[in-house]
Every structure is written in C-alpha cells, then in structure tokens.
Motif scaffolding. Structure first.
Motif, PDB file in Angstrom:
ATOM      1  N   LEU A 270     -12.161   1.376  -7.394  1.00  0.00           N
ATOM      2  CA  LEU A 270     -10.799   1.075  -7.845  1.00  0.00           C
ATOM      3  C   LEU A 270     -10.833   0.277  -9.149  1.00  0.00           C
ATOM      4  O   LEU A 270     -10.058   0.524 -10.074  1.00  0.00           O
ATOM      5  CB  LEU A 270     -10.079   0.276  -6.756  1.00  0.00           C
ATOM      6  CG  LEU A 270      -8.584   0.016  -6.951  1.00  0.00           C
ATOM      7  CD1 LEU A 270      -7.814   1.309  -6.798  1.00  0.00           C
ATOM      8  CD2 LEU A 270      -8.089  -1.015  -5.954  1.00  0.00           C
TER       9      LEU A 270
ATOM     10  N   TYR B 119     -15.379   0.739  -2.161  1.00  0.00           N
ATOM     11  CA  TYR B 119     -14.049   1.271  -2.470  1.00  0.00           C
ATOM     12  C   TYR B 119     -13.392   0.471  -3.592  1.00  0.00           C
ATOM     13  O   TYR B 119     -12.852   1.018  -4.552  1.00  0.00           O
ATOM     14  CB  TYR B 119     -13.127   1.178  -1.245  1.00  0.00           C
ATOM     15  CG  TYR B 119     -13.341   2.248  -0.184  1.00  0.00           C
ATOM     16  CD1 TYR B 119     -14.343   3.203  -0.329  1.00  0.00           C
ATOM     17  CD2 TYR B 119     -12.531   2.289   0.943  1.00  0.00           C
ATOM     18  CE1 TYR B 119     -14.527   4.162   0.639  1.00  0.00           C
ATOM     19  CE2 TYR B 119     -12.719   3.251   1.913  1.00  0.00           C
ATOM     20  CZ  TYR B 119     -13.724   4.180   1.768  1.00  0.00           C
ATOM     21  OH  TYR B 119     -13.903   5.122   2.722  1.00  0.00           O
ATOM     22  N   LEU B 120     -13.431  -0.850  -3.453  1.00  0.00           N
ATOM     23  CA  LEU B 120     -12.757  -1.703  -4.434  1.00  0.00           C
ATOM     24  C   LEU B 120     -13.454  -1.631  -5.789  1.00  0.00           C
ATOM     25  O   LEU B 120     -12.815  -1.718  -6.836  1.00  0.00           O
ATOM     26  CB  LEU B 120     -12.713  -3.145  -3.932  1.00  0.00           C
ATOM     27  CG  LEU B 120     -11.685  -3.376  -2.824  1.00  0.00           C
ATOM     28  CD1 LEU B 120     -11.957  -4.676  -2.081  1.00  0.00           C
ATOM     29  CD2 LEU B 120     -10.277  -3.396  -3.408  1.00  0.00           C
TER      30      LEU B 120
ATOM     31  N   ALA C  52      -3.914  -4.309  -3.001  1.00  0.00           N
ATOM     32  CA  ALA C  52      -5.049  -3.830  -2.214  1.00  0.00           C
ATOM     33  C   ALA C  52      -5.195  -4.558  -0.877  1.00  0.00           C
ATOM     34  O   ALA C  52      -5.653  -3.972   0.101  1.00  0.00           O
ATOM     35  CB  ALA C  52      -6.335  -3.959  -3.026  1.00  0.00           C
TER      36      ALA C  52
ATOM     37  N   VAL D  42      -9.321   1.933 -12.776  1.00  0.00           N
ATOM     38  CA  VAL D  42      -7.946   1.438 -12.892  1.00  0.00           C
ATOM     39  C   VAL D  42      -7.321   1.986 -14.168  1.00  0.00           C
ATOM     40  O   VAL D  42      -7.936   2.000 -15.221  1.00  0.00           O
ATOM     41  CB  VAL D  42      -7.911  -0.098 -12.874  1.00  0.00           C
ATOM     42  CG1 VAL D  42      -8.890  -0.660 -13.856  1.00  0.00           C
ATOM     43  CG2 VAL D  42      -6.527  -0.612 -13.200  1.00  0.00           C
TER      44      VAL D  42
ATOM     45  N   GLN E  90       0.827  -1.200   0.000  1.00  0.00           N
ATOM     46  CA  GLN E  90       0.000   0.000   0.000  1.00  0.00           C
ATOM     47  C   GLN E  90       0.867   1.257   0.000  1.00  0.00           C
ATOM     48  O   GLN E  90       0.478   2.297  -0.497  1.00  0.00           O
ATOM     49  CB  GLN E  90      -0.897  -0.031   1.244  1.00  0.00           C
ATOM     50  CG  GLN E  90      -2.019   0.955   1.222  1.00  0.00           C
ATOM     51  CD  GLN E  90      -3.019   0.627   0.131  1.00  0.00           C
ATOM     52  OE1 GLN E  90      -3.263  -0.520  -0.175  1.00  0.00           O
ATOM     53  NE2 GLN E  90      -3.593   1.654  -0.482  1.00  0.00           N
TER      54      GLN E  90
ATOM     55  N   MET F 297      -3.200  -6.201  -8.743  1.00  0.00           N
ATOM     56  CA  MET F 297      -4.132  -5.295  -8.064  1.00  0.00           C
ATOM     57  C   MET F 297      -4.568  -5.869  -6.720  1.00  0.00           C
ATOM     58  O   MET F 297      -4.663  -5.139  -5.733  1.00  0.00           O
ATOM     59  CB  MET F 297      -5.349  -5.032  -8.953  1.00  0.00           C
ATOM     60  CG  MET F 297      -5.007  -4.192 -10.166  1.00  0.00           C
ATOM     61  SD  MET F 297      -6.434  -3.822 -11.174  1.00  0.00           S
ATOM     62  CE  MET F 297      -7.249  -2.614 -10.140  1.00  0.00           C
TER      63      MET F 297
END
Lengths: 304, 471
Positions: A233, A229-230, A177, A237, A121, A173
């Motif tokens: 993302l 959130y993901l 994450a 991306v 991170q 990814m």
C-alpha cells in the motif's frame, strides 16, 4: 491410458484457456510493453516512437523530484505499517482481550467500536480524499482548524504547509487502514486458545504481560501478513495524494510519490517513454520489497 | 487410474498453459501500430472563394468541445447551426468531455483523431508533443482565406495579432485561441465606491490601499488562489514586464541565461513577497480559486488577480449589485519601461485541427464559421467574455466585468504583454507553481525563488529530450 492422460490435459486446458489468455493480454503483455516503451522517446501521440536505449534511465538519476518521491515512498514504507499495526493491535487487544476482569472480553461497547473502526475501509479512496480536504481546510470552515481558531490558536496549514502536508497524508492513510487490520487481528486473536490466556492470568499476568507474552507472539504470523500488505500500500499509494493534496503531490512536491510522478510525466508532460522508465524502476523497487519481506518472514511458527 | 488433481504435475500444467493461444496477447498493444497515414491533406473537391478549403459537401465532421467554464451550448446552438446551414448534407457530430487527454490521446495514437478539438482545460493535450509529432494541421490557409461574412476581408485581418503569435508552433500557425483572456486585479466596484477606496495607479498607492483596507477591519485586502499559485505568478511576471519591458518575458520564454534572475524580476518578486507577508486573507495558501473568489463575493476580501473568465465563473455566487471591475497593474517606479495601463492578454480556449483527421478541410471551415461576426458576437454575449474577433462585441450588451475588461484593453492599445513558457514547458510551470507558493508563504526569499526557477529553466535548456520553442 494414453487417452485418459490426454483427456485430463484437455479438461484442464479448457478451464485455464480463458483466464490465462486474459491475464497474458491484460497483465503480462502491458508489463512487457512498458519495458519496451521505457527505451523510446514516445510522447503518446506519434505512431512511430524511436528507440533511444537507456537514455531515459540515465536522465532519471538526476531527476530531483522523482528521488524526492522515492524518499516519500520509503518513509511511508516504514511509518505506515508501523503506525497502523501498533494502533490496530492496540485496538484489537482492547476489543477482544483487554476488557476488565474476564480476560476474554473486550472493553464495554466493543461490538459497536468494531463496526465504527471498519467504516473508513468501506469508503472509496477518492471519497476519503475529498472528505479530508474539507477536514483540513485552512479557514474557519475546516473541521480541525475551526475549533483551533475558536480557541484563538493560529490555524494549521495541514495541506498548505509543506512541512506538515506529508504528515497529513500519512495520517489519512493510517486512519483508513486501521479498521481493516483491527478486524484482521481480531480474527487472529480469536484463533488463540482461550486456556492460554486463562493460564497466564492464573499465573498473575496483567494486561501488559498478556499482550507482550501471549498475544503478540501468537499473532506474529498475522502481523507479518499485515506488514507486507501495508508495505505494498505504501509503495503504490496514488489516489490519496493525487486527489487530496494541493497541486497533486504538493505544495512544493512535499507529498509526491512515485506513482504520482509517473502519472504527471505521462499525462501532463506527455513523456510516456520517460514515465514508463519511472514505472520500470518502481517495478524493481516493488519486486525488491517483496523478495526482502518474503526472506525476512521465513521464521518458525509457534505450534499450538 | 485416478483422475484426482494431485496427479497433475506442475510440468503438465505449464504445458497446458502453453497451448493457450499467445497470439491474442500480441494483438493487444499499448504502443501504436504504425499505420500508413491517411492522405487527407489534398482537397477532395475544387476550391473556390465560397469554399476556400474544398470541403466535400457530404463528408461527416466530428468536433470535440472541452466542457469547462463556457459549457458546450455555444458549440451546439451557435456554431453548429451556422455550419449546418451551409453544408446541410454533412453529418456534424459535436461531442464534449472534461478530460480531453484521456478521451482523445488514444485516438491520436491510433491514427484516427477527430476533425476539430477544443484542446483546453487542466487535462488538455500537450501542444508541444502534438507539434513535435506533426499532428497539427497548418492553419495558414485559414488566415489567408476570405472571412465568412465578407469575401474582401481575410480571416487574418479579423483577428487580434496575438492570436497568430501565440498559436504558432515551429513557424506554423496551428492553434486558434478563440477567447481573449485579459488579466488584471479584480474588485467590486460597489465596495470601492461605498468605502471611498480609489483604484491605485502606483505601487505605493496600492500598498497604502492595502493598509487602509486592513486597518478598516471590514475585509482582508488581497488574496489569490493559494492552491494554484499560477494565479499569482501571472501579476508577478506582468509587473516585471511593465518594469523592464516585454523582452523580460521574451527572454524567459526563450530560456535565456539569467532571464529569471534579471533585475525587474527581482523587484517584482520582492514586491509580491511583501504582499504575501502582510496583506493576504487568512488561510489563502490552502484555498482554491473558487473558495477565494467566493470569499470576495461575500465581501471578505477586496482584491484578487484573475482573468476575464472570472465573471462568468462566479455568476452563481455573485450578489446582483457586486459590479465586478478590473484594474491593470499599478506603476512600480516612475521609470517603468511600459506605461500605466499595460495589460497581459492571452488568447485562450484553443482550437486545433488534427492533421491526420479524416476531414481537415471541414475542420478549417468550421473554424472559419466560428470566426464570423455573428458567431463570435453571440458567443461573447452567451458566455460573458471577450472573443478574439475584432469588433464582435460592438453594440452588444456587456456585463460590468466584461465591459471593464474591454475598456482596459482599448486603453492599453498596443501595450500588451504575454508569455508562453508555461504552455511550452510543463515541468517549468509545475516548478514555478511550487516555488511561487513558497515565495508567498515566506518559505523562499525572492532571490532564492528566482534562483530556483533559473535552475529549472537551465535544466530544461540542457535536456535534449524536451522540444524547444522560440518567439
């Protein structure tokens, strides 16, 4: 009385003026302009773009590569949250609850692991991308292929085989994450009252039932936050794909995503109008996702 | 009477927000404001033989150089002093960047582009877009101007004719390629000599050589920059032109129906697919140009396709006795339309003068200085390459690779071919890159490969928003 009201308004305005102006100028105004540019044939260098209505949008429907990108984003939208949350929950459970007999202890060395999991991170996305280019190298110098080749196994084209490249991107990814969500879920776990675990253990619950009957239901709110959130993302991306993959989203467009296509159309084909149209479509996908996820997450909380 | 924040309703908050000056938001525009174009095309001072464009002696000049394989020293140490000697009062500013588009595209949109741009590299601006918007200065006056060294020789007569052909957009010569890129198959002359390997003259000999190298176990026969398959469609197209004549490439450039699926293209694609299946260095598909070229320098692979920039690009990793050499594509059949020695050459390192810049006259004068014998010769020596100025390399000490490439150009004479679709149609280029990678790794058969490119070419032909070019 009147003066008091007025003064309060002035007070608030004074504080809000600067941030709201900045927000309007640098966020809202470009958004609105993107909608306008999407209806022009602007190629980025002209001073007078001409209006062409919805032509860019009709063209977009037969753009095979863009829809391929949309499919990749959709696949990421499902797989990235799923894999990340499952792995992060598993690690968080082991680090906080899953250890040995106590029930409130993590596995041995859990403090160290927590730090290690968070490492990815801390790295910038571009650094991660360049790092993994080396990890995935197809020859003996690759971190993964080196050992494989030493064992006499054919090297895998992690980034050069169109059938594998997408999974490599997904893997990177998830790798990046997971650490953050381990920390998030650990925080969530810490707020679950200890007596619940103790009570469950007295009733004879094993690690499995502890996880599925206590941890997961009580963490559900946090999991939903993670999911949103993901999801975001997965939809926006860009850097990982652009920097890490061959031919920016290749090979053979096998890893391309919406943001990469927008960039490619704007800055390598100089079709700013069309790129803006793609951006507008992406905007609606994102807003659609936000609405759906807000609706689905409206659920009763468990009070404790 | 309280002042606690709870008393502020949402309505009040919104009203407060509305007081914020909205005008500021409108001033910040991503789209350009249409400004009256500066009428700088008229010459500010009278023209003469010594000053053919009417350059004002004290007007500043701004030059942007692409900071790539050739660096920027040539502009600062060779070109700038030459210009400065003639116009000592003019302020000349040489700037450089690796990101031409990011730095200069906003300047075009804002209506104040610089005076000379070396629009090169992976992040160069799209020439089609610039031409479409009339942003490129017509350089015809430059061609017809007397040369820097000799007032009796026109600039046009100094240049390789391909420069004018390649630099012409919409019938207007607007882009000056400065370097003559020569394409071929590159090898180490030392390695070939030590192993008794011969430069192949026919495709059969080439295949036999590949087989010999493979069996020798010393190195892999062939590789290319797998991450950038444009390095491989170059020999594929050149060989097709050799088999079927230059019109094969002209048809592709002109987006003719069935241009990609023509017979010579099929033969060439099948031939290269065989190389891809049998003779590539392991892992080629995932390596880039630097990695494969370095592998060659380490004697891990014998041959790779590249251009005449290769030697300069590899100068830090090449062993001292490596001795770069280049050979042209071998004869494919006994009845190829073009003879042995046919080369793909293409002017590169593209200089433009923006039409809406402040000082286009000085921009053209700067290009004229660049095309002088001294400037071009010094340039060739400094960056180990061949410039487009005829005879500029004469009497200069050339490195083995540059010498080998120069010899090949002389031998080829008029038998040179070139293609332009990749600069005209970016979408087709990306499709060709993607598909060529697939062809070489066996993901596409030669027929499917060409069908796919034909489909993309047809798509572009039918797309009214994409500007079309003809040659």
């Amino acid at each position: 009385m009147l003066f008091q009201r007025y003064r309060r308004g002035l007070f608030i305005t004074a504080f809000l003026a600067a941030p709201v102006t900045l927000y309007l100028v640098y966020v809202i105004s470009p958004y609105i302009q993107a909608f306008y540019i999407a209806t022009t044939d602007w190629r980025g260098v002209s001073a007078t773009p001409s209006f062409i209505g919805f032509e860019n949008f009709t063209r977009l429907f037969s753009d095979g590569i863009f829809w391929k990108a949309v499919r990749h984003n959709a696949a990421l939208l499902v797989l990235l949250p799923l894999l990340t949350i499952v792995i992060a929950l598993f690690f968080a459970f082991l680090l906080n609850v899953g250890g040995g007999s106590g029930g409130r202890e993590g596995v041995r060395g859990s403090k160290l692991y927590r730090v290690i999991f968070f490492f990815p991170q801390v790295l910038a996305v571009a650094v991660v991308a360049v790092l993994f280019q080396q990890v995935f190298r197809p020859d003996g110098s690759g971190m993964l292929n080196g050992p494989l080749m030493a064992l006499g196994i054919e090297p895998i084209g992690f980034l050069s085989n169109p059938g594998v490249a997408f999974w490599s991107v997904l893997g990177v990814m998830v790798w990046q994450a997971v650490g953050f969500y381990v920390v998030l879920f650990s925080a969530g776990l810490a707020s679950i009252p200890r007596d619940m675990f103790e009570a469950a253990q007295i009733d004879g619950a094993g690690r499995g039932s502890l996880f599925f009957r206590i941890t997961l239901p009580l963490l559900w709110d946090t999991v939903q936050v993670a999911w949103v959130y993901l999801g975001i993302l997965a939809l926006d991306v860009f850097a990982i794909v652009w920097v890490m993959t061959d031919q920016h989203g290749g090979p053979d467009f096998s890893t391309t995503v919406m943001a990469a296509e927008i960039y490619r159309n704007a800055f390598s084909y100089f079709r700013f109008g069309y790129a803006s149209a793609l951006g507008v479509v992406m905007f609606f996908f994102t807003v659609g996702f936000a609405i759906i996820s807000l609706r689905l997450s409206r659920r009763e909380r468990i009070e404790y | 009477m309280t002042n606690t924040p709870q008393n502020i309703t949402r309505r009040q908050l919104l009203r407060g927000a509305a007081l914020v000056p909205v005008a500021g938001a409108l001033a910040a525009c991503a789209t350009p404001a249409s400004k009256a174009p500066a009428s700088s095309s008229a010459a500010p001072v009278a023209t003469s033989a010594a000053n053919p464009f009417g350059v004002a002696a004290d007007k500043p000049l701004e030059v942007w150089i692409f900071d790539g394989g050739f660096g920027t020293a040539y502009a600062k140490d060779i070109h700038q002093p030459l210009f400065k000697a003639k116009y000592p009062k003019a302020q000349i500013k040489i700037e450089s960047t690796k990101e031409i588009t990011k730095v200069l595209q906003p300047r075009f949109a804002g209506g104040n582009p610089p005076d000379v741009i070396d629009n090169s590299g992976a992040n160069a601006m799209d020439f089609g877009a610039l031409a479409q918007d009339g942003q490129l200065q017509d350089l015809a006056p430059l061609l017809d101007a007397p040369s820097w060294d000799d007032p009796n020789v026109k600039v046009r007569d100094l240049l390789d004719p391909a420069v004018v052909e390649i630099g012409t957009y919409d019938g207007k010569f607007a882009v000056l390629g400065y370097v003559n890129y020569i394409f071929g198959v590159w090898y180490s002359q030392k390695v070939f000599r030590d192993n008794g390997w011969q430069v192949p003259k026919t495709w059969d000999e080439f295949l036999k050589l590949c087989e010999t190298i493979k069996k020798s176990g010393k190195m892999a026969p062939f590789t290319y920059a797998g991450k950038f398959p444009q390095y491989l469609y170059e020999p594929l197209l050149t060989m097709a032109a050799k088999i079927g004549g230059p019109e094969v490439l002209v048809n592709i450039d002109n987006l003719e129906d069935g241009a990609w699926t023509a017979e010579p293209m099929k033969q060439s694609a099948a031939a290269w697919a065989e190389i891809g299946a049998k003779y590539l260095m392991e892992g080629t598909a995932g390596l880039d140009h630097v990695q494969t070229q370095t592998a060659q320098n380490k004697y891990k692979v014998a041959m790779l396709p590249a251009g005449s920039w290769l030697e300069n690009e590899q100068k830090t990793t090449t062993p001292a006795d490596f001795e770069y050499g280049m050979f042209p594509l071998p004869d494919f059949t006994g009845s190829d339309k073009m003879p042995y020695g046919t080369l793909h050459t293409s002017p590169g390192e593209n200089f433009i003068v923006p039409a809406k810049g402040a000082n286009p006259q000085a921009g053209m004068e700067y290009l004229r200085a660049m095309l002088s014998k001294k400037a071009a010769g010094d340039f060739s020596e400094l960056v180990r390459t061949v410039s487009v100025v005829k005879g500029a390399g004469e009497g200069r000490q050339l490195s083995p690779g540059a010498a080998s490439a120069s010899k090949a150009v002389t031998a080829a004479g008029a038998n040179t071919v070139t293609y332009r679709w990749q600069t005209w149609y970016g979408q087709l280029k990306d499709e060709a890159i993607a598909a060529t990678g697939e062809l070489m790794t066996g993901g596409l058969t030669p027929d499917k490969y060409l069908e796919r490119l034909q489909k993309k070419a047809d798509e572009i032909k039918g797309d009214s928003s994409i500007k079309k070019f003809k040659r």
